[in-house]
Design a protein around this motif. Sequence first.
Motif, mmCIF file in Angstrom:
data_model
loop_
_atom_site.group_PDB
_atom_site.id
_atom_site.type_symbol
_atom_site.label_atom_id
_atom_site.label_comp_id
_atom_site.label_asym_id
_atom_site.label_seq_id
_atom_site.Cartn_x
_atom_site.Cartn_y
_atom_site.Cartn_z
ATOM 1 N N ALA A 25 0.837 -1.211 0.000
ATOM 2 C CA ALA A 25 0.000 0.000 0.000
ATOM 3 C C ALA A 25 0.869 1.258 0.000
ATOM 4 O O ALA A 25 0.606 2.202 -0.757
ATOM 5 C CB ALA A 25 -0.942 -0.010 1.204
ATOM 6 N N SER A 26 1.913 1.267 0.816
ATOM 7 C CA SER A 26 2.817 2.428 0.837
ATOM 8 C C SER A 26 3.568 2.552 -0.482
ATOM 9 O O SER A 26 3.735 3.658 -1.012
ATOM 10 C CB SER A 26 3.814 2.300 1.993
ATOM 11 O OG SER A 26 3.147 2.397 3.233
ATOM 12 N N ALA A 27 4.017 1.430 -1.013
ATOM 13 C CA ALA A 27 4.756 1.446 -2.283
ATOM 14 C C ALA A 27 3.863 1.927 -3.425
ATOM 15 O O ALA A 27 4.306 2.687 -4.292
ATOM 16 C CB ALA A 27 5.299 0.050 -2.585
ATOM 17 N N ALA A 50 10.223 7.873 -0.488
ATOM 18 C CA ALA A 50 9.507 7.307 0.646
ATOM 19 C C ALA A 50 10.365 7.427 1.895
ATOM 20 O O ALA A 50 11.578 7.244 1.846
ATOM 21 C CB ALA A 50 9.194 5.841 0.371
ATOM 22 N N ASP A 51 9.735 7.736 2.996
ATOM 23 C CA ASP A 51 10.394 7.708 4.299
ATOM 24 C C ASP A 51 10.268 6.259 4.774
ATOM 25 O O ASP A 51 9.250 5.854 5.336
ATOM 26 C CB ASP A 51 9.708 8.686 5.255
ATOM 27 C CG ASP A 51 10.312 8.668 6.650
ATOM 28 O OD1 ASP A 51 11.038 7.715 7.009
ATOM 29 O OD2 ASP A 51 10.035 9.628 7.396
ATOM 30 N N GLN A 159 8.587 -5.707 -6.086
ATOM 31 C CA GLN A 159 7.911 -4.515 -6.596
ATOM 32 C C GLN A 159 7.823 -3.436 -5.525
ATOM 33 O O GLN A 159 8.095 -2.257 -5.787
ATOM 34 C CB GLN A 159 6.520 -4.848 -7.109
ATOM 35 C CG GLN A 159 5.835 -3.630 -7.725
ATOM 36 C CD GLN A 159 4.453 -3.923 -8.247
ATOM 37 O OE1 GLN A 159 3.651 -4.541 -7.571
ATOM 38 N NE2 GLN A 159 4.183 -3.486 -9.469
ATOM 39 N N ALA A 160 7.460 -3.816 -4.317
ATOM 40 C CA ALA A 160 7.330 -2.832 -3.246
ATOM 41 C C ALA A 160 8.664 -2.157 -2.959
ATOM 42 O O ALA A 160 8.736 -0.919 -2.876
ATOM 43 C CB ALA A 160 6.789 -3.496 -1.982
ATOM 44 N N MET A 161 9.710 -2.929 -2.834
ATOM 45 C CA MET A 161 11.013 -2.350 -2.499
ATOM 46 C C MET A 161 11.539 -1.471 -3.630
ATOM 47 O O MET A 161 12.145 -0.434 -3.387
ATOM 48 C CB MET A 161 12.006 -3.458 -2.140
ATOM 49 C CG MET A 161 11.602 -4.241 -0.888
ATOM 50 S SD MET A 161 11.411 -3.238 0.592
ATOM 51 C CE MET A 161 13.126 -3.002 1.026
ATOM 52 N N GLN A 162 11.299 -1.858 -4.891
ATOM 53 C CA GLN A 162 11.700 -1.035 -6.037
ATOM 54 C C GLN A 162 10.952 0.297 -6.003
ATOM 55 O O GLN A 162 11.546 1.359 -6.162
ATOM 56 C CB GLN A 162 11.419 -1.773 -7.347
ATOM 57 C CG GLN A 162 11.788 -1.004 -8.599
ATOM 58 C CD GLN A 162 13.278 -0.971 -8.857
ATOM 59 O OE1 GLN A 162 14.000 -1.884 -8.489
ATOM 60 N NE2 GLN A 162 13.747 0.079 -9.504
ATOM 61 N N ARG A 163 9.653 0.246 -5.775
ATOM 62 C CA ARG A 163 8.854 1.469 -5.743
ATOM 63 C C ARG A 163 9.240 2.378 -4.583
ATOM 64 O O ARG A 163 9.114 3.592 -4.674
ATOM 65 C CB ARG A 163 7.363 1.122 -5.654
ATOM 66 C CG ARG A 163 6.792 0.613 -6.962
ATOM 67 C CD ARG A 163 5.337 0.247 -6.816
ATOM 68 N NE ARG A 163 4.707 0.074 -8.121
ATOM 69 C CZ ARG A 163 3.423 -0.165 -8.287
ATOM 70 N NH1 ARG A 163 2.613 -0.267 -7.242
ATOM 71 N NH2 ARG A 163 2.928 -0.300 -9.503
ATOM 72 N N LEU A 164 9.718 1.781 -3.505
ATOM 73 C CA LEU A 164 10.119 2.573 -2.346
ATOM 74 C C LEU A 164 11.532 3.132 -2.484
ATOM 75 O O LEU A 164 11.952 3.939 -1.665
ATOM 76 C CB LEU A 164 9.997 1.741 -1.067
ATOM 77 C CG LEU A 164 8.559 1.402 -0.664
ATOM 78 C CD1 LEU A 164 8.542 0.374 0.451
ATOM 79 C CD2 LEU A 164 7.785 2.650 -0.281
ATOM 80 N N GLY A 165 12.264 2.699 -3.530
ATOM 81 C CA GLY A 165 13.559 3.308 -3.799
ATOM 82 C C GLY A 165 14.755 2.388 -3.817
ATOM 83 O O GLY A 165 15.872 2.836 -4.071
#
Length: 197
Positions: A25-27, A50-51, A159-165
């Motif tokens: 959800a955050s990503a 993202a923080d 995917q989540a970690m990529q989107r978060l940076g």
Amino acid sequence: AMVERHYMGGDCLNTGCVPSKALLASARRTSIVRNSASFGVVLPPGEVRADFAAVMARLRAVRADISEHDSVRRYTEEVGVDIFRGDAAFSGPQSVALDNGTEELSFRKCVIATGASARVPPPLRGVEHLTSANLWNLEELPPTMLVVGAGPIGLEIAQAMQRLGSEVTVVASSARLLAKEEEGASEAVRTALERDG
């Protein structure tokens, strides 16, 4: 009666569904903001980040909020289930002995729900690594990440970690992602992941 060796709520609450969906959800929101130019929202390049510590704090708060539904208190007081902490081993065809050595439970029917754990490749055993069990303890975003496995859990994390940076690379043992799924679904996921970088 229920015998639980670890945390109440099992994999879904503690290491699976709940934390992974909170991370996703955050990503997703980070990705939406980062790719909002087509909606007329223009941000300077590199301004959206993202923080990660806040993302992980939110993830743990979501998990804590839900944990009451799987708590010992709720199961004993509201559902009427006796909870025993520890391990159990079959001691007969209709009984289990608890690891405390003093109690034995009898049953007519028994459900074995042992949960799941990540399969760690032999070369990684003995080397510090993350799995879906301890990833949720991170406080800082790793600048790079190698995800071994292209099944649903590995790809969600990637995917989540990529989107978060994080700069993520996925290693798969199969020629295609989500090898157990239909080829069209596999290709759609590959396209989405490539679009995310």
